[in-house]
Every structure is written in C-alpha cells, then in structure tokens.
Design a protein around this motif. Structure first.
Motif, PDB file in Angstrom:
ATOM      1  N   THR A 195      -6.176 -11.875  10.426  1.00 13.22           N
ATOM      2  CA  THR A 195      -5.543 -11.584  11.714  1.00 13.22           C
ATOM      3  C   THR A 195      -4.262 -12.392  11.886  1.00 13.22           C
ATOM      4  O   THR A 195      -3.219 -11.869  12.293  1.00 13.22           O
ATOM      5  N   VAL A 196      -4.343 -13.683  11.574  1.00 15.16           N
ATOM      6  CA  VAL A 196      -3.183 -14.557  11.717  1.00 15.16           C
ATOM      7  C   VAL A 196      -2.098 -14.200  10.699  1.00 15.16           C
ATOM      8  O   VAL A 196      -0.903 -14.221  11.008  1.00 15.16           O
ATOM      9  N   LEU A 197      -2.510 -13.849   9.492  1.00 19.55           N
ATOM     10  CA  LEU A 197      -1.546 -13.654   8.413  1.00 19.55           C
ATOM     11  C   LEU A 197      -0.793 -12.334   8.498  1.00 19.55           C
ATOM     12  O   LEU A 197       0.273 -12.203   7.881  1.00 19.55           O
ATOM     13  N   PHE A 198      -1.299 -11.356   9.231  1.00 17.53           N
ATOM     14  CA  PHE A 198      -0.640 -10.048   9.243  1.00 17.53           C
ATOM     15  C   PHE A 198       0.807 -10.111   9.762  1.00 17.53           C
ATOM     16  O   PHE A 198       1.741  -9.739   9.044  1.00 17.53           O
ATOM     17  N   PRO A 199       1.044 -10.570  11.008  1.00 20.00           N
ATOM     18  CA  PRO A 199       2.437 -10.632  11.450  1.00 20.00           C
ATOM     19  C   PRO A 199       3.277 -11.609  10.638  1.00 20.00           C
ATOM     20  O   PRO A 199       4.469 -11.397  10.421  1.00 20.00           O
ATOM     21  N   PHE A 200       2.652 -12.701  10.164  1.00 20.17           N
ATOM     22  CA  PHE A 200       3.388 -13.660   9.343  1.00 20.17           C
ATOM     23  C   PHE A 200       3.836 -13.022   8.031  1.00 20.17           C
ATOM     24  O   PHE A 200       4.965 -13.215   7.571  1.00 20.17           O
ATOM     25  N   ALA A 201       2.940 -12.244   7.415  1.00 18.07           N
ATOM     26  CA  ALA A 201       3.288 -11.598   6.156  1.00 18.07           C
ATOM     27  C   ALA A 201       4.348 -10.526   6.353  1.00 18.07           C
ATOM     28  O   ALA A 201       5.210 -10.318   5.485  1.00 18.07           O
ATOM     29  N   VAL A 202       4.301  -9.820   7.482  1.00 22.57           N
ATOM     30  CA  VAL A 202       5.347  -8.823   7.766  1.00 22.57           C
ATOM     31  C   VAL A 202       6.714  -9.485   7.804  1.00 22.57           C
ATOM     32  O   VAL A 202       7.680  -9.009   7.193  1.00 22.57           O
ATOM     33  N   SER A 203       6.804 -10.616   8.505  1.00 24.44           N
ATOM     34  CA  SER A 203       8.076 -11.341   8.566  1.00 24.44           C
ATOM     35  C   SER A 203       8.431 -11.945   7.210  1.00 24.44           C
ATOM     36  O   SER A 203       9.594 -11.937   6.795  1.00 24.44           O
ATOM     37  N   GLY A 204       7.437 -12.483   6.489  1.00 22.37           N
ATOM     38  CA  GLY A 204       7.702 -13.133   5.211  1.00 22.37           C
ATOM     39  C   GLY A 204       8.242 -12.192   4.165  1.00 22.37           C
ATOM     40  O   GLY A 204       9.204 -12.507   3.456  1.00 22.37           O
ATOM     41  N   VAL A 205       7.662 -11.002   4.041  1.00 22.95           N
ATOM     42  CA  VAL A 205       8.135 -10.066   3.024  1.00 22.95           C
ATOM     43  C   VAL A 205       9.502  -9.511   3.393  1.00 22.95           C
ATOM     44  O   VAL A 205      10.322  -9.191   2.513  1.00 22.95           O
ATOM     45  N   ALA A 206       9.796  -9.410   4.696  1.00 23.41           N
ATOM     46  CA  ALA A 206      11.123  -8.955   5.103  1.00 23.41           C
ATOM     47  C   ALA A 206      12.199  -9.966   4.709  1.00 23.41           C
ATOM     48  O   ALA A 206      13.329  -9.582   4.389  1.00 23.41           O
ATOM     49  N   ARG A 207      11.848 -11.242   4.683  1.00 22.57           N
ATOM     50  CA  ARG A 207      12.825 -12.282   4.363  1.00 22.57           C
ATOM     51  C   ARG A 207      12.871 -12.614   2.875  1.00 22.57           C
ATOM     52  O   ARG A 207      13.931 -12.944   2.345  1.00 22.57           O
ATOM     53  N   HIS A 208      11.721 -12.528   2.174  1.00 21.41           N
ATOM     54  CA  HIS A 208      11.641 -13.058   0.814  1.00 21.41           C
ATOM     55  C   HIS A 208      11.330 -12.022  -0.252  1.00 21.41           C
ATOM     56  O   HIS A 208      11.431 -12.342  -1.437  1.00 21.41           O
ATOM     57  N   GLY A 209      10.902 -10.812   0.126  1.00 21.44           N
ATOM     58  CA  GLY A 209      10.744  -9.762  -0.855  1.00 21.44           C
ATOM     59  C   GLY A 209       9.374  -9.659  -1.489  1.00 21.44           C
ATOM     60  O   GLY A 209       8.415 -10.348  -1.133  1.00 21.44           O
ATOM     61  N   ARG A 210       9.283  -8.773  -2.488  1.00 20.53           N
ATOM     62  CA  ARG A 210       8.029  -8.396  -3.125  1.00 20.53           C
ATOM     63  C   ARG A 210       7.375  -9.561  -3.871  1.00 20.53           C
ATOM     64  O   ARG A 210       6.159  -9.723  -3.835  1.00 20.53           O
ATOM     65  N   ASP A 211       8.147 -10.376  -4.576  1.00 16.85           N
ATOM     66  CA  ASP A 211       7.555 -11.479  -5.334  1.00 16.85           C
ATOM     67  C   ASP A 211       6.797 -12.433  -4.427  1.00 16.85           C
ATOM     68  O   ASP A 211       5.714 -12.921  -4.767  1.00 16.85           O
ATOM     69  N   TRP A 212       7.382 -12.721  -3.279  1.00 20.63           N
ATOM     70  CA  TRP A 212       6.713 -13.593  -2.310  1.00 20.63           C
ATOM     71  C   TRP A 212       5.382 -12.987  -1.883  1.00 20.63           C
ATOM     72  O   TRP A 212       4.360 -13.685  -1.807  1.00 20.63           O
ATOM     73  N   LEU A 213       5.375 -11.690  -1.627  1.00 14.50           N
ATOM     74  CA  LEU A 213       4.157 -11.023  -1.177  1.00 14.50           C
ATOM     75  C   LEU A 213       3.095 -11.025  -2.272  1.00 14.50           C
ATOM     76  O   LEU A 213       1.902 -11.207  -1.991  1.00 14.50           O
TER      77      LEU A 213
END
Length: 539
Positions: free
Chosen positions: A286-304
């Motif tokens: 639950t906590v990681l969903f919005p964080f991951a949305v923002s993270g992949v937008a900033r850092h890309g596929r490798d980060w995800l």
C-alpha cells in the motif's frame, strides 16, 4: 548500484511505521473482539455474521477500480494538467461511489429472501436482514469518503489514514463487544458498524479537505478522455480485485451453502487468523504503490526492476517462516485465541498458511504491473485461480467435507501464483533467474524451519488451558522462527550495508515510538539513515 532518494526513504519509513502500528491496532482489536462475538452469538449466529461480512467484502470492492485509479492520478499530479486530471478522476470516483453504494443498499433489500434461503439462515433471517442493511449503509458511507481517502494516499499522507483507521477500529470493536454483552444481535452489530463507518468517513473527509483542499473532487471538469482513461485503467483493476476477493471468500460461500452457518464459523476464524500473516506485506505494498509510481517516473525501468527484486526478497523472507510457524502452532494458537478447541479453524490455518505465503510472493509483481499502467496482467492469473478453485471445490467437498473448500483454495493459489511468476517475467522481458535468487533465502528458511519445528513439536513442552496454549505457541513458534533466522543468515539474506541500514532504521522507529508515548517531538523517522540499497545483483 541504485538507491532510494533520501526523502523517499524517510517517507516510506514514516508511512510504513504509521501503517504498521495502525494495522496492528486494527488486527488486535478484531482478534480481541471475535472470541466475545463467537461466545455471545454462538457458532450459528457467528457463522451468519461471517456470511454478512462476505457480502460486505463483495460489495465494497465494486468501485470499478476507481480507487486505485484515483490514487495513481493524484500521485502523478505534478503540474497544472496533472492536477486537473486528478480532480476529474476524484469527481468521477465520487459519482460512481455514491451510485454503487445506493445500488448495493437497494440490491440487498430486494435480494435478501434469496440470500437467506441460499445460506440456510432460517429463523435468523429477519434479524440478519436488518444487520445486512445496516452494513450496506456503512459501505455507502465508506464509498462516499473514498475520493478523500485517495487524496491522502496519493500524496503519501498515510499517517492520517493510519491513525483514523486505528481509532475507528478500536471504537468499532468496543461497540461490538458492548452490543453483544448487552444482549444485542446481528441488527445491533450492523448498526454499530454503520456508526463507526460514519465517524471514519467524517474524519477522513475533514482531514483531506484541510490538508489538500486544492485537490478536492470536481464534477464539472470531467471530460470524455478522463472517463476513458479511468475505465481503461480501472476496469482491469476492478476485475482483478473482484476475482481476488471472490477467490478468497469462496470458501465461506461454499461452506455456508453446502453445510450451513455453523461450519462457516470455523472456516472464518481460521481465515481471519491468517490475515495476520498478510498484514505487513499488504501495508508495505500500500505504501510503496504511490512511491513506486513517482520513482519510476524519475529514474526509469532499471530502478523499478531493482525495486521489484528487493521487495520480493524481503516479503518472501518474512512470509515463509511466519507461515511455517502458523502451521506448527495452528491448534494451540486457536485454543489460546478462542479459549476452546475449534478443529475446523486449526485445520484451515494449517492448510492455507503455506499457499497464502506463496501468494504473497506475487505481490511485488502485481505492484509493478499497476505502476506500469498494466493492471490487466495480473487479472488473468487471478481468473485462473478462481477457475481452478471452482473446478476443485465439488470433488474435494465430497472427499474432505468442509475442509475441501480450504484445500481447493490452497491448490488454486499455489498453481496460479507459480504460473503468474513465470508468465510475468516472460511477458515483461525480465530474467526469471533474478526472481529465483530473490526468493531462495525465504523459501529455504521456511522449508527447513517448518520441517524442523514439526519434528521438534512432540518433544517441546505442551501446557493445558488457555494460558498453557499460549505458552505452547511461544515454545513451538520460537523454535520455528529461531531455525528460520539461522537459515536466513546462513543463506546471505542480509549483507553488511543492509544490516547497518536496518539497525539504524530500527533505532529511528524506536525513537518515533517513544516520542508518541511521551508526546515529545522526535526527529523524522528515517532521518540520517542511509537509504535502502536496491541492489541489481540480488544473491
């Protein structure tokens, strides 16, 4: 070597800590109230209450997937256009939530005679109908507050959600216990639940409006493109959630329709106890969903990709040994909780715990599919699980009685989770070997600890009575978890850098907890702590 941003690490730590404490309170309140309800209502009345809970679960998920879609749009609202889309999504969600809630209330009233006959409610039909209508009113109130809850979740303000949920859960448990102690039945229990829902909705809406008033729902700003985008993203999520809930609740429905409410009570108790196993991973996702949305937008596929493997690694390391402990401790755990043996409940725990743990290993993959805007990818594996469950239930019920429902669910979860893991990696071009390396420590630890704990159980002390059952659980569970911890360390789950980070994070959380108890200001949770390292080479 990629790492989480410092601010992100702090926010995740704070949100996870708040949600963890909240979920512990919610689970504790529920587990404490259920023995009172079971004793006051009796097995048959409690079974009817459990079936009403299934009805609420099925109705509550009917938001057309707009809950997740709203959180996603709010999390992406970084400019004027994003804010407009977020407000439109929230407005659309508000309209649909109110409409669906009213439809559920009317549908329950119209269809109740059929439902009462189907589940052999008998002389409790009138009282159960009133209780169901009160519960549907509570669902309507929760649906009305859904957009405001999504506003808080999308902006990662989970602390407000956490404490509101915890406080109302405690209040609801107190109401339920008082109602039963005073001689109230199903209708009074339903009314107390509706009152709790009203309080929760009012607090969430007020909190969101005060903190994020500029992002309130707007109906006028809705465009056709917004409706199409919400439907394209939300409907697969709706199918996925509906399939998952039906699959998890199918056992109660089948047992209720085939054997009556009394047998549902044992199955429900075992299933509720297993919800504790899913508690930490669920809140983490639950906590990681919005964080991951923002993270992949900033850092890309490798980060995800790195994020996905690390999340899977730790979820499996937690879920596997805990499932092994539940299997070994099933019978004394039920006796300690309820105060008397409930064989159906203990057997349900032992059968379902391993499959639930395996199902949690797919949680990070489903999170990734939603982050990438492809929630339909997880829909098919849940449909496979439902199809297998439906196909296996009739023969297993004839062979094993009520336990056939638990066996069919366990087999369906195991087969479909394994299928989804292979299919997901092939469909997205991710190497399967990375997943196998990530889950290896947790799987090995669970197997060794489960076998070792099971063999050692006859030689460990076993005590009589409710308190004695608790001591038995401590002995057996402690042995299982100790074996698992040794295996996890031996298989290299935690490296030197991660040990340093986890130690520092634990100190921060402890400081945060002390500040809550003493009401003294504390440094932000996670402050000064090196961020969690997301490693590409998960051993």
């Amino acid at each position: 070597m990629a790492s989480l941003p410092v601010a992100g690490g702090r926010r995740i730590a704070h949100n996870t800590g708040s949600l963890f404490l909240s979920r512990v309170v919610v689970a504790g309140a529920s587990l404490a109230a259920l023995p009172v309800l079971y004793d006051g209502l009796g097995p048959r009345g409690f079974g009817v209450w459990a079936l009403l809970g299934v009805l609420v679960a099925l109705v509550s998920l009917a938001d057309l997937g707009l809950g997740t879609a709203q959180i996603r749009e709010v999390a992406r609202a970084h400019d004027a256009a994003g804010c407009r889309r977020a407000r439109a999504a929230l407005g659309l969600g508000m309209l649909c939530s109110v409409g669906l809630g009213l439809l559920a209330l009317l549908g329950t009233l119209v269809c109740w005679p059929v439902l009462a006959r189907l589940f052999h409610v008998g002389d409790l039909a009138h009282e159960a109908r009133d209780g169901a209508l009160w519960l549907m009113l509570g669902v309507l109130l929760d649906q009305i507050s859904l957009p405001w809850r999504s506003m808080l979740a999308g902006t990662q303000r989970y602390t407000a959600i956490a404490w509101t949920t915890a406080a109302t859960a405690l209040l609801g448990a107190v109401f339920a216990v008082l109602v039963v102690r005073l001689g109230g039945g199903l209708a009074a229990l339903g009314a107390s639940t509706a009152v709790t829902s009203a309080i929760r909705a009012a607090v969430l809406m007020t909190t969101a409006h005060r903190g994020i008033g500029w992002l309130t729902p707007r109906v006028r700003g809705i465009r056709r493109a917004d409706v199409r985008a919400a439907a394209r993203y939300g409907l697969p999520v709706q199918v996925t959630r509906a399939t998952g809930v039906v699959n998890s609740e199918l056992g109660r429905l089948v047992v209720g329709g085939s054997f009556g409410p009394a047998q549902v009570a044992g199955f429900d108790l075992g299933s509720r106890l297993l919800s504790v196993l899913r508690l930490p991973p669920d809140l983490l996702f639950t906590v990681l969903f919005p964080f991951a949305v923002s993270g992949v937008a900033r850092h890309g596929r490798d980060w995800l990709d790195n994020f996905y493997l690390t999340t899977t690694r730790y979820v499996v390391a937690f879920a596997g040994p805990c499932a092994a402990a539940l299997v070994v401790c099933a019978d004394p755990l039920i006796r300690c909780w309820i105060g008397q043996p409930v064989p159906w409940a203990a057997a349900t725990v032992a059968i379902l715990a391993p499959s639930y743990a395996l199902g949690l290993t797919a949680g990070a993959a489903t999170l990734v599919t939603r982050v990438e805007g492809r929630p339909d990818r997880e829909t098919w594996y849940l449909l496979l699980a439902l199809a297998l469950n439906l196909a296996l239930v009739p023969p297993l019920l004839r062979l094993c009685g009520p336990l056939g429902a638990a066996l069919s669910t366990a087999i369906a979860i195991t087969v479909s989770s394994g299928y989804f893991a292979v299919w997901f990696h092939r469909a997205t071009g991710r190497p399967l070997v990375g997943l196998l390396r990530a889950i290896r420590p947790g799987v090995v630890a669970a197997f060794v600890a489960g076998v070792g704990g099971g063999l050692a159980a006859p030689y460990l002390p076993e005590f009589a009575g409710r308190t004695g059952a608790g001591l038995t659980v401590l002995c057996r569970g402690g042995a299982v978890l100790l074996i698992a911890a040794v295996v996890l360390v031996a298989t290299g789950l935690v490296g030197g850098a991660e040990r340093t980070w986890l130690t520092a994070l634990w100190r921060r959380w402890a400081q945060y907890g002390r500040s809550l108890l003493t009401r003294q200001p504390a440094a932000p949770v996670g402050g000064g702590v090196p961020d969690a390292t997301i490693r590409k080479d998960v051993p």
